[in-house]
Scaffold this active site. Structure first.
Site, mmCIF file in Angstrom:
data_model
loop_
_atom_site.group_PDB
_atom_site.id
_atom_site.type_symbol
_atom_site.label_atom_id
_atom_site.label_comp_id
_atom_site.label_asym_id
_atom_site.label_seq_id
_atom_site.Cartn_x
_atom_site.Cartn_y
_atom_site.Cartn_z
ATOM 1 N N ILE A 110 34.495 31.906 43.558
ATOM 2 C CA ILE A 110 33.640 31.606 42.172
ATOM 3 C C ILE A 110 33.167 32.871 41.912
ATOM 4 C CG2 ILE A 110 31.640 30.890 43.002
ATOM 5 C CD1 ILE A 110 33.507 28.979 40.708
ATOM 6 N N ARG A 123 29.946 14.678 44.019
ATOM 7 C CA ARG A 123 28.712 13.899 43.677
ATOM 8 C C ARG A 123 29.254 12.204 43.138
ATOM 9 N NH1 ARG A 123 25.265 15.642 39.014
ATOM 10 N NH2 ARG A 123 23.903 13.859 39.361
ATOM 11 N N ARG A 230 40.914 40.586 45.863
ATOM 12 C CA ARG A 230 40.633 40.065 46.725
ATOM 13 C C ARG A 230 42.291 39.928 47.595
ATOM 14 N NH1 ARG A 230 36.244 38.748 47.990
ATOM 15 N NH2 ARG A 230 34.576 38.249 45.972
HETATM 16 C C1 LIG Z 1 35.466 42.996 49.752
HETATM 17 C C2 LIG Z 1 34.400 42.598 48.912
HETATM 18 C C3 LIG Z 1 33.167 41.995 50.064
HETATM 19 C C4 LIG Z 1 32.093 41.796 49.116
HETATM 20 N N1 LIG Z 1 30.982 41.769 49.572
HETATM 21 C C5 LIG Z 1 29.434 41.325 48.549
HETATM 22 C C6 LIG Z 1 28.754 41.030 49.158
HETATM 23 O O1 LIG Z 1 28.285 41.341 50.687
HETATM 24 N N2 LIG Z 1 27.341 39.832 49.063
HETATM 25 C C7 LIG Z 1 27.927 40.041 47.334
HETATM 26 O O2 LIG Z 1 26.312 38.840 46.402
HETATM 27 N N3 LIG Z 1 29.069 39.623 46.920
HETATM 28 C C8 LIG Z 1 29.615 40.498 47.728
HETATM 29 N N4 LIG Z 1 31.604 40.981 46.812
HETATM 30 C C9 LIG Z 1 31.638 40.521 45.096
HETATM 31 C C10 LIG Z 1 31.659 40.943 44.450
HETATM 32 O O3 LIG Z 1 30.066 42.172 44.572
HETATM 33 C C11 LIG Z 1 31.437 40.665 42.990
HETATM 34 O O4 LIG Z 1 30.793 39.889 42.394
HETATM 35 C C12 LIG Z 1 33.261 39.781 43.160
HETATM 36 O O5 LIG Z 1 33.954 40.869 43.982
HETATM 37 C C13 LIG Z 1 33.584 39.676 40.975
HETATM 38 O O6 LIG Z 1 33.882 41.372 40.463
HETATM 39 P P1 LIG Z 1 33.335 41.005 39.025
HETATM 40 O O7 LIG Z 1 32.094 40.970 39.159
HETATM 41 O O8 LIG Z 1 33.693 42.498 38.915
HETATM 42 O O9 LIG Z 1 34.268 40.042 38.442
HETATM 43 P P2 LIG Z 1 34.246 39.203 37.463
HETATM 44 O O10 LIG Z 1 32.916 38.685 37.257
HETATM 45 O O11 LIG Z 1 35.281 38.245 37.410
HETATM 46 O O12 LIG Z 1 33.654 39.591 36.592
HETATM 47 C C14 LIG Z 1 35.279 41.024 35.974
HETATM 48 C C15 LIG Z 1 34.446 42.156 35.136
HETATM 49 O O13 LIG Z 1 33.565 41.655 33.664
HETATM 50 C C16 LIG Z 1 32.259 42.541 33.768
HETATM 51 N N5 LIG Z 1 31.392 41.050 34.216
HETATM 52 C C17 LIG Z 1 31.478 40.104 34.446
HETATM 53 N N6 LIG Z 1 30.035 39.468 34.149
HETATM 54 C C18 LIG Z 1 29.455 40.299 33.958
HETATM 55 C C19 LIG Z 1 27.940 40.260 33.596
HETATM 56 N N7 LIG Z 1 26.864 39.158 33.864
HETATM 57 N N8 LIG Z 1 27.501 41.619 33.399
HETATM 58 C C20 LIG Z 1 28.280 42.450 33.524
HETATM 59 N N9 LIG Z 1 29.794 42.765 33.395
HETATM 60 C C21 LIG Z 1 30.009 41.289 33.191
HETATM 61 C C22 LIG Z 1 32.062 43.489 34.970
HETATM 62 O O14 LIG Z 1 33.319 44.047 34.869
HETATM 63 C C23 LIG Z 1 33.116 42.856 35.734
HETATM 64 O O15 LIG Z 1 33.644 43.526 36.840
HETATM 65 C C24 LIG Z 1 32.276 41.047 47.476
HETATM 66 C C25 LIG Z 1 33.382 41.693 46.942
HETATM 67 C C26 LIG Z 1 34.600 42.342 48.277
HETATM 68 C C27 LIG Z 1 36.136 42.092 46.882
#
Ligand SMILES: Cc1cc2nc3c(=O)[nH]c(=O)nc-3n(C[C@H](O)[C@H](O)[C@H](O)COP(=O)(O)OP(=O)(O)OC[C@H]3O[C@@H](n4cnc5c(N)ncnc54)[C@H](O)[C@@H]3O)c2cc1C
Length: 313
Positions: A110, A123, A230
């Site tokens: 998510i 729920r 992923r």
């Molecule tokens: C191997 C691995 C380890 C991880 N470990 C942790 C952890 O320890 N703790 C933790 O909390 N999370 C962890 N994560 C989650 C990671 O930090 C990201 O939240 C998750 O991979 C989603 O990536 P994303 O934000 O790029 O993707 P998406 O939410 O799909 O977003 C895609 C892209 O859209 C842009 N974007 C989307 N929403 C916004 C916004 N509101 N503001 C600015 N730009 C936006 C960004 O460029 C982003 O890269 C991990 C992920 C991986 C793959």
């Protein structure tokens, strides 16, 4: 927590095959509505999709003009778009999946905010007694070098004991859930002497290896981003297997875009400024050019690589 709509759809499609004027992808049509099993009780099921490789090309040509249209130039254009992170044409394709997954996997999933999600409501409805237990080879010890990873698999009595504990706790939490719900399966109290605790409260002690389900709709650009994170070896095994199942669908859906994604994103590498400098200092330009030619890169890709490395060959 089954999906009766799936059976209805299958029956409906068998009874009256529908004709459509929309472009379709035969290799993916075969997989529509079919369950792809993942983990012990999970699945990925393709619900719907829009677009194909041609839709990416079509959208890009709105930017670049028509030019000559052949299969090879279409492939070259998709590869160019992927290489240069010209991403919006990939957003013209969408896919909708029905996914059944453990709650702890859903929590990682998510975090990808660029999708549309509709989750099964605990729920409103009662969760099934279905929880995830790792297969023996995935029941592994904490990694000493990577705090987010695992190492060698447990074995023998120790593995059996861990599995027993995981199963015991999951069964116990579900028994408590069922007790609190006090539902006889028809919405009436199993024990008329006791209250039926609200479903939104009764669920809160369930362990995070219980399965949930959702519909997940995302465009191809954001889906490839999801897969790059992923389907990567650094991702936890339990989400990686879902990413692998989805990647298999994507390869059927948009084979040219997926090939480009594999070449430039999954198999590619991003270098820092210092790393580029180190490579530039060490590289023998003639050998590099020969190797690049042997790898079958186009003249343009060769020029782009040399430019990226700051080498003027
Ligand atoms: C191997 C691995 C380890 C991880 N470990 C942790 C952890 O320890 N703790 C933790 O909390 N999370 C962890 N994560 C989650 C990671 O930090 C990201 O939240 C998750 O991979 C989603 O990536 P994303 O934000 O790029 O993707 P998406 O939410 O799909 O977003 C895609 C892209 O859209 C842009 N974007 C989307 N929403 C916004 C916004 N509101 N503001 C600015 N730009 C936006 C960004 O460029 C982003 O890269 C991990 C992920 C991986 C793959």
């Amino acid at each position: 927590m089954t999906d009766p709509r799936n059976d209805e759809l299958e029956a409906q499609l068998a009874a009256e095959p529908s004709a459509t004027r929309r472009p379709t992808v035969p290799a993916l049509e075969e997989r529509l509505h079919r369950l792809n099993p993942v983990l012990d009780h999970g699945f990925v099921r393709l619900v719907d999709y829009m677009g194909d490789d041609a839709a990416i090309v079509q959208a890009a040509r709105v930017s670049y003009g028509r030019g000559t249209r052949t299969a090879s130039t279409d492939r070259g254009l998709i590869r160019y778009l992927m290489r240069h992170r010209h991403t919006t044409p990939f957003e013209m394709c969408e896919i909708k999946l029905h996914v059944k997954l453990p709650i702890f996997v859903a929590r990682q999933w998510i975090r990808h905010r660029t999708a549309n999600v509709n989750e099964y409501s605990a729920r409103y409805s009662i969760l099934d007694r279905e929880f995830y237990l790792p297969a023996a080879e995935h029941l592994a010890a904490q990694s000493r070098t990577n705090r987010q990873g695992r190492e060698v698999a447990l074995s023998g009595d120790e593995a059996a004991r861990v599995l027993e504990l995981l199963r015991r706790d999951a069964v116990q939490t579900y028994d408590t859930y069922a007790y609190l719900l006090n539902d006889d399966g028809t919405g009436e109290p199993a024990d008329p002497e006791r209250s039926m605790l609200a479903r939104e409260l009764a669920r809160m002690n369930l362990s995070v290896n219980y399965y949930t389900q959702w519909y997940w709709k995302i465009d191809l650009h954001n889906l490839l981003h999801f897969l790059s994170l992923r389907a990567d070896p650094h991702a936890q095994y339990e989400i990686r297997v879902y990413a692998d199942a989805i990647a298999e669908l994507v390869e059927r859906w948009v084979p040219v875009a997926f090939e480009a994604f594999r070449d430039y994103r999954l198999g590619g590498a991003f270098l820092s400024r210092q790393e580029v400098e180190a490579v530039r200092a060490a590289v023998d330009v003639e050998r590099l050019v020969a190797a690049v030619e042997a790898a079958g890169l186009s003249a343009r890709e060769r020029r782009e690589l040399l430019a990226r490395l700051g080498i003027h060959g």
